[in-house]
Design an enzyme around this catalytic site. Structure first.
Site, short mmCIF file in Angstrom:
data_model
loop_
_atom_site.label_atom_id
_atom_site.label_comp_id
_atom_site.label_asym_id
_atom_site.label_seq_id
_atom_site.Cartn_x
_atom_site.Cartn_y
_atom_site.Cartn_z
N LYS A 3 37.01 55.86 38.80
CA LYS A 3 37.19 54.85 37.74
C LYS A 3 37.17 53.45 38.32
CE LYS A 3 41.08 56.81 36.67
NZ LYS A 3 41.04 58.02 37.51
N GLY A 59 45.56 55.21 42.04
CA GLY A 59 44.96 54.61 43.23
C GLY A 59 43.49 54.43 42.94
N HIS A 60 43.09 53.22 42.66
CA HIS A 60 41.70 52.94 42.28
C HIS A 60 41.01 52.21 43.42
CE1 HIS A 60 43.07 53.18 37.78
NE2 HIS A 60 43.17 54.31 38.43
N GLN A 100 44.65 57.85 35.89
CA GLN A 100 44.66 59.33 35.86
C GLN A 100 43.45 59.87 35.07
OE1 GLN A 100 48.11 57.81 34.98
NE2 GLN A 100 48.10 57.63 37.17
N ASP A 143 41.02 60.42 39.82
CA ASP A 143 40.21 60.15 41.02
C ASP A 143 38.72 60.38 40.80
OD1 ASP A 143 42.61 59.60 42.29
OD2 ASP A 143 42.86 61.67 42.93
P1 GDP Z 1 39.86 56.53 40.76
O1 GDP Z 1 41.30 56.85 40.89
O2 GDP Z 1 39.24 57.23 39.59
O3 GDP Z 1 39.57 55.06 40.75
O4 GDP Z 1 39.14 57.14 42.04
P2 GDP Z 1 39.65 57.01 43.56
O5 GDP Z 1 39.41 55.62 44.04
O6 GDP Z 1 41.01 57.56 43.71
O7 GDP Z 1 38.70 58.06 44.28
C1 GDP Z 1 37.31 57.97 44.21
C2 GDP Z 1 36.73 57.87 45.63
O8 GDP Z 1 35.34 58.08 45.59
C3 GDP Z 1 36.92 56.50 46.26
O9 GDP Z 1 37.10 56.65 47.65
C4 GDP Z 1 35.60 55.80 45.96
O10 GDP Z 1 35.30 54.78 46.90
C5 GDP Z 1 34.63 56.94 46.08
N1 GDP Z 1 33.42 56.85 45.24
C6 GDP Z 1 33.29 56.39 43.98
N2 GDP Z 1 32.03 56.58 43.53
C7 GDP Z 1 31.34 57.17 44.54
C8 GDP Z 1 30.01 57.67 44.68
O11 GDP Z 1 29.17 57.61 43.77
N3 GDP Z 1 29.68 58.25 45.87
C9 GDP Z 1 30.56 58.36 46.90
N4 GDP Z 1 30.16 58.96 48.01
N5 GDP Z 1 31.83 57.90 46.80
C10 GDP Z 1 32.22 57.34 45.64
P1 IMO Z 2 44.19 57.82 39.43
O1 IMO Z 2 44.38 56.71 38.43
C1 IMO Z 2 45.00 61.93 40.57
C2 IMO Z 2 48.93 63.54 39.56
C3 IMO Z 2 49.88 63.88 40.69
C4 IMO Z 2 50.60 65.06 40.07
C5 IMO Z 2 50.73 64.65 38.62
C6 IMO Z 2 52.07 64.01 38.26
O2 IMO Z 2 44.00 57.34 40.83
O3 IMO Z 2 43.12 58.75 38.98
P2 IMO Z 2 53.12 61.61 38.72
O4 IMO Z 2 53.44 60.91 40.01
O5 IMO Z 2 52.17 60.87 37.86
O6 IMO Z 2 54.34 62.06 37.98
O7 IMO Z 2 52.38 62.99 39.18
O8 IMO Z 2 49.70 63.72 38.38
N1 IMO Z 2 48.43 62.15 39.56
C7 IMO Z 2 47.18 61.81 39.89
N2 IMO Z 2 46.16 62.57 40.35
N3 IMO Z 2 44.81 60.62 40.33
C8 IMO Z 2 45.81 59.84 39.84
O9 IMO Z 2 45.61 58.58 39.45
C9 IMO Z 2 47.08 60.43 39.64
N4 IMO Z 2 48.27 59.98 39.20
C10 IMO Z 2 49.08 61.04 39.13
O10 IMO Z 2 49.19 64.23 41.86
O11 IMO Z 2 49.80 66.19 40.13
MG MG Z 3 42.63 57.56 42.31
#
Ligand code: GDP
Ligand code: IMO
Ligand code: MG
Length: 430
Positions: A15, A39-40, A223, A12
């Site tokens: 990415k 979840g991207h 991840q 999270d």
């Molecule tokens: P990922 O799994 O690495 O793709 O990240 P996620 O989408 O799960 O979580 C990142 C969150 O931060 C999302 O809600 C993005 O929209 C938000 N985000 C990404 N870059 C920025 C930033 O520079 N500033 C803010 N405020 N939010 C951001």
């Molecule tokens: P993105 O790509 C954050 C975490 C789960 C748990 C552990 C194992 O959005 O960054 P699993 O279901 O994979 O067996 O769970 O890994 N986890 C993540 N945490 N971002 C993710 O993906 C994750 N995918 C799995 O919360 O701790």
């Molecule tokens: Mg994510």
């Protein structure tokens, strides 16, 4: 140019936003591990899209997306995601390809994931409940069912019957839940097989040919490195190689073909699920970061645990992946915080460590040694020019770069595609 983009912390990191941005200069965007546990989030204008399995690059018109052999695929989730994109007028036909040797997540994998977590009680991993771990376990135990197996109906039925003989015993006798009927799964998956058929091919061949033709390739990690099954905080990890190493085994592209590894890192740290987190803030500051950063899981909606930036953690990531640069996200979330800290050491049993220990017991009792930095009152939200950043924000960024021994190429200041400081674009600037 072949670029790997990885998460440097516990997932999270943002990415999705960074991959979406860089995809503009890529021809192919390739997922190599994980599954729909990811979840991207991508924000384009007023629209927010969360992708779980489909490579982020497909949101850019004309790009090709590939789901490599290292990914575990739940075909129902995949088809749902394709349908969701279709509603947004994003058509993936003819430009999404799925490896014929990727393993499938079966309904019993998800059931085992959920039941196993219940049984573990306090020791639970806090998985996303998507069946990821059991699907990879079956792959390693050589009981997995691959995409190509769906097209040999008799063999598929046989595998399913053999697997369920053992799995049903576990479900009924250990977990005391209902068994699965192989015939039901067989019929359900043959319907998916027909629907996904147009996307299935030998993706290793496709990718290597594309590289031979000089195409620009982006390998999109899911991840983060500290959730990597080999290099993460085991057993509180996911079940795949989310580090850069996974990009080779998970796609059938040889290691010498990759040029750069860009690591995405948050300006602070978050984690969902259980496991050690030395720099965690369980006080009001943790709450502030969660609220300001909107730190709730993109897949499960769970609140993310928040803490200060951990330099030991990211320095280790830089080393393990031989990272070439960093993309730092969510700088804007730190706006207005009077004093910001970075974890620069762990105190374990009265000794200060400057490398992350591997033993879980050490990680669990590690107390963060913090270095403090003055915050800034100005807003960095949406800033696209490095020179416009407050002086204290620049000092903070320079400290991170020095502490983790890696150059910063990109700084993100909002969730929106364009609101980013690009100091160097790995695809277009040398
Ligand atoms: P990922 O799994 O690495 O793709 O990240 P996620 O989408 O799960 O979580 C990142 C969150 O931060 C999302 O809600 C993005 O929209 C938000 N985000 C990404 N870059 C920025 C930033 O520079 N500033 C803010 N405020 N939010 C951001
Ligand atoms: P993105 O790509 C954050 C975490 C789960 C748990 C552990 C194992 O959005 O960054 P699993 O279901 O994979 O067996 O769970 O890994 N986890 C993540 N945490 N971002 C993710 O993906 C994750 N995918 C799995 O919360 O701790
Ligand atoms: Mg994510």
């Amino acid at each position: 140019m072949n670029l790997i983009v990885i998460g440097t912390q516990w997932g999270d990191e943002g990415k999705g936003k960074i991959v979406d941005l860089l995809s503009e200069d890529a021809d192919y965007v390739v997922r190599y591990q994980g599954g729909h546990n990811a979840g991207h989030t991508i924000v384009i204008g007023d629209k927010k899209i969360v992708l779980h399995l489909i490579p982020t690059g497909l949101l850019q018109p004309g790009k090709t997306g590939v789901i490599g052999n290292g990914v575990v695929i739940n075909p129902e989730a995949l088809l749902q995601e394709i349908a969701t994109l279709c509603k947004e007028n994003i058509d993936v036909s003819g430009r999404l390809f799925i490896s014929e040797t990727a393993h499938l997540i079966m309904p019993y994998h998800q059931r085992i994931d959920l039941e196993s977590e219940k049984t573990k009680g306090k020791q639970k991993i806090g998985t996303t409940g998507r069946g990821i771990g059991p699907a990879y376990a079956d792959k390693m135990a050589r009981n997995g069912i691959r995409v190509c197996d769906l097209y040999d109906a008799e063999r598929f039925r046989e595998k399913l019957e053999t697997n369920l003989k053992e799995i049903n015993l576990i479900l009924e006798q250990v977990y005391q839940v209902e068994a699965f009927d192989p015939e039901d799964i067989f019929k359900e998956y043959l319907v998916y097989a027909e629907k996904i058929k147009p996307y299935v091919l030998n993706t290793s061949l496709l990718l290597n040919q594309a590289m031979d033709d000089g195409k620009q390739m982006l390998f999109e990690g899911a991840q983060g490195t500290h959730l990597d099954v080999d290099h993460g905080t085991y057993p509180f990890v996911t079940s795949s190689n989310s580090g850069a190493g996974g990009a080779s085994t998970g796609t059938g592209v040889g290691p010498t073909r990759f040029d750069e590894v860009l690591g995405v890192t948050k300006a602070y740290t978050t984690r969902v699920g259980s496991g050690p987190f030395p720099a965690e803030l369980t006080d009001q500051m943790g709450e502030t970061l969660r609220e300001k950063g909107g730190e709730f899981g993109a897949t499960t909606g769970r609140p993310r645990r928040c803490g200060w930036f951990d330099a030991l953690q990211v320095r280790q990531t830089v080393r393990i992946n031989h990272m070439t640069s960093l993309a730092l996200t969510k700088l804007d979330v730190l706006d207005g915080i009077p004093e910001i800290s970075i974890c620069v050491g762990y105190e374990v049993d009265g000794k200060v460590l400057d490398e992350m220990p591997t033993a879980l017991s050490h990680l669990e009792k590690a107390k963060p040694v913090l270095r403090h930095f003055p915050g800034w009152t100005e807003s960095t939200y949406g800033v696209t020019d490095y020179e416009k950043l407050p002086k204290n924000a620049k000092t903070y960024l320079e400290a991170i770069s020095t502490l983790v021994a890696c150059r910063i190429d990109i700084i993100s200041t909002s969730s929106k595609r364009g609101e980013t400081i690009v100091l160097r674009n790995p695809f277009t600037d040398k």
